[in-house]
Motif scaffolding. Structure first.
Motif, mmCIF file in Angstrom:
data_model
loop_
_atom_site.group_PDB
_atom_site.id
_atom_site.type_symbol
_atom_site.label_atom_id
_atom_site.label_comp_id
_atom_site.label_asym_id
_atom_site.label_seq_id
_atom_site.Cartn_x
_atom_site.Cartn_y
_atom_site.Cartn_z
ATOM 1 N N GLN A 1 -4.140 0.464 -2.192
ATOM 2 C CA GLN A 1 -3.707 -0.900 -1.854
ATOM 3 C C GLN A 1 -3.759 -1.778 -3.095
ATOM 4 O O GLN A 1 -4.742 -1.767 -3.840
ATOM 5 N N TYR B 1 0.831 -1.203 0.000
ATOM 6 C CA TYR B 1 0.000 0.000 0.000
ATOM 7 C C TYR B 1 0.861 1.247 0.000
ATOM 8 O O TYR B 1 2.061 1.212 0.279
ATOM 9 N N VAL C 1 0.778 -4.724 3.634
ATOM 10 C CA VAL C 1 -0.437 -4.458 4.399
ATOM 11 C C VAL C 1 -0.482 -5.252 5.708
ATOM 12 O O VAL C 1 -1.459 -5.159 6.445
#
Length: 286
Positions: A92, A33, A152
């Protein structure tokens, strides 16, 4: 107003946005991300964030599904559709939905998932904490070894932030082998005798986009910078301390593990670096 989000090429009301339960971002934290700050409706350090996104994807062998120009258009669309003046755009990219769960990577032609959304933060550059500074605590760094990849998998940083909150402070610095690696979501610095000290780039820390800009601007301002590790004890004896991140910019630190840093108030170097960074960022935002 209902927020508009981006999912795989579509702009949707947030209540209608969906990702498969088989998406590897959900099942394996198999994704990366970026967070781009927005000031005055413009994107800050966008090129740097795209370069790091590409680097993270390559490190995980995930095909980058979009060109930088497509990411830029989507960011601008979201800023406009959600009337963002000050805030952030979260992006993301995951390895996608292989149709089932397996530890092995799915076939190379699996289409990555791309999600983007905005967060409105009015007055982002005028955070009151910049005048008073943060108080932090130290926490053992138990994350995996490739912190330079902006994945993430943020569970441990979340746990460290919650420990800091439970102890009545603003954030935590993570410590490994007796040395500070970084903050839970930021890079860490101390200032001693006018010298800015921060850990050198490696797999142990995130290669911060704001970090790069701040160090460049410090050099241009004829400030001395040392890229090396430091201990909590050294930080407590420093004249100043601060952190940098895309959302906090340059944030002074005035207390570490209950001990004041310097005089226990926001210092001149951190204040000046915040001013320089915001001034330059507003000039170069797109």
């Amino acid at each position: 107003m209902t927020r508009t989000v981006y999912v795989n090429g579509q702009y949707l009301p947030e209540g209608e946005a969906k990702v498969s339960v088989f998406d590897r971002g959900f099942l394996m934290a198999d994704g990366v991300y970026e967070v781009v700050s927005v000031l005055d409706g413009r994107l800050m350090d966008f090129a740097g964030h795209m370069a790091r996104l590409t680097r993270s994807l390559e490190a995980l062998q995930i095909t980058n599904p979009l060109a930088d120009e497509q990411y830029l258009e989507a960011h601008r669309q979201l800023v406009e559709r959600n009337a963002i003046t000050d805030g952030m755009v979260y992006l993301q990219v995951t390895r996608g939905n292989p149709g089932d769960r397996d530890f092995a990577f799915p076939p190379a032609d699996t289409v990555p998932t791309v999600v983007m959304f905005t967060q409105s933060k009015p007055g982002l550059a005028d955070a009151p904490a910049a005048k008073t500074g943060w108080k932090i605590v130290s926490v053992e760094d138990l994350r995996w070894g490739r912190r330079d990849i902006k994945t993430v998998q943020l569970l441990y940083p979340s746990m460290a932030k919650m420990e800091a909150k439970a102890r009545g402070v603003d954030d935590a610095w993570l410590v490994e082998d007796g040395k500070v690696t970084e903050g839970t979501s930021n890079n860490a610095y101390i200032v001693k005798d006018g010298v800015i000290v921060t850990r050198a780039l490696s797999h142990e820390i995130l290669h911060g986009i704001t970090r790069a800009a701040v160090l460049r601007l410090a050099a241009e301002a004829q400030m001395r910078v040392e890229e090396r590790s430091f201990t909590i004890a050294e930080a407590q004896q420093a004249d100043e301390a601060f952190v940098t991140s895309a959302s906090a910019f340059v944030m002074p630190v005035v207390e570490i593990d209950g001990e004041p840093v310097g005089e226990g108030r926001v210092g001149e170097v951190a204040t000046r670096m915040r001013e320089i960074y915001l001034e330059e960022s507003r000039k170069t935002a797109i």
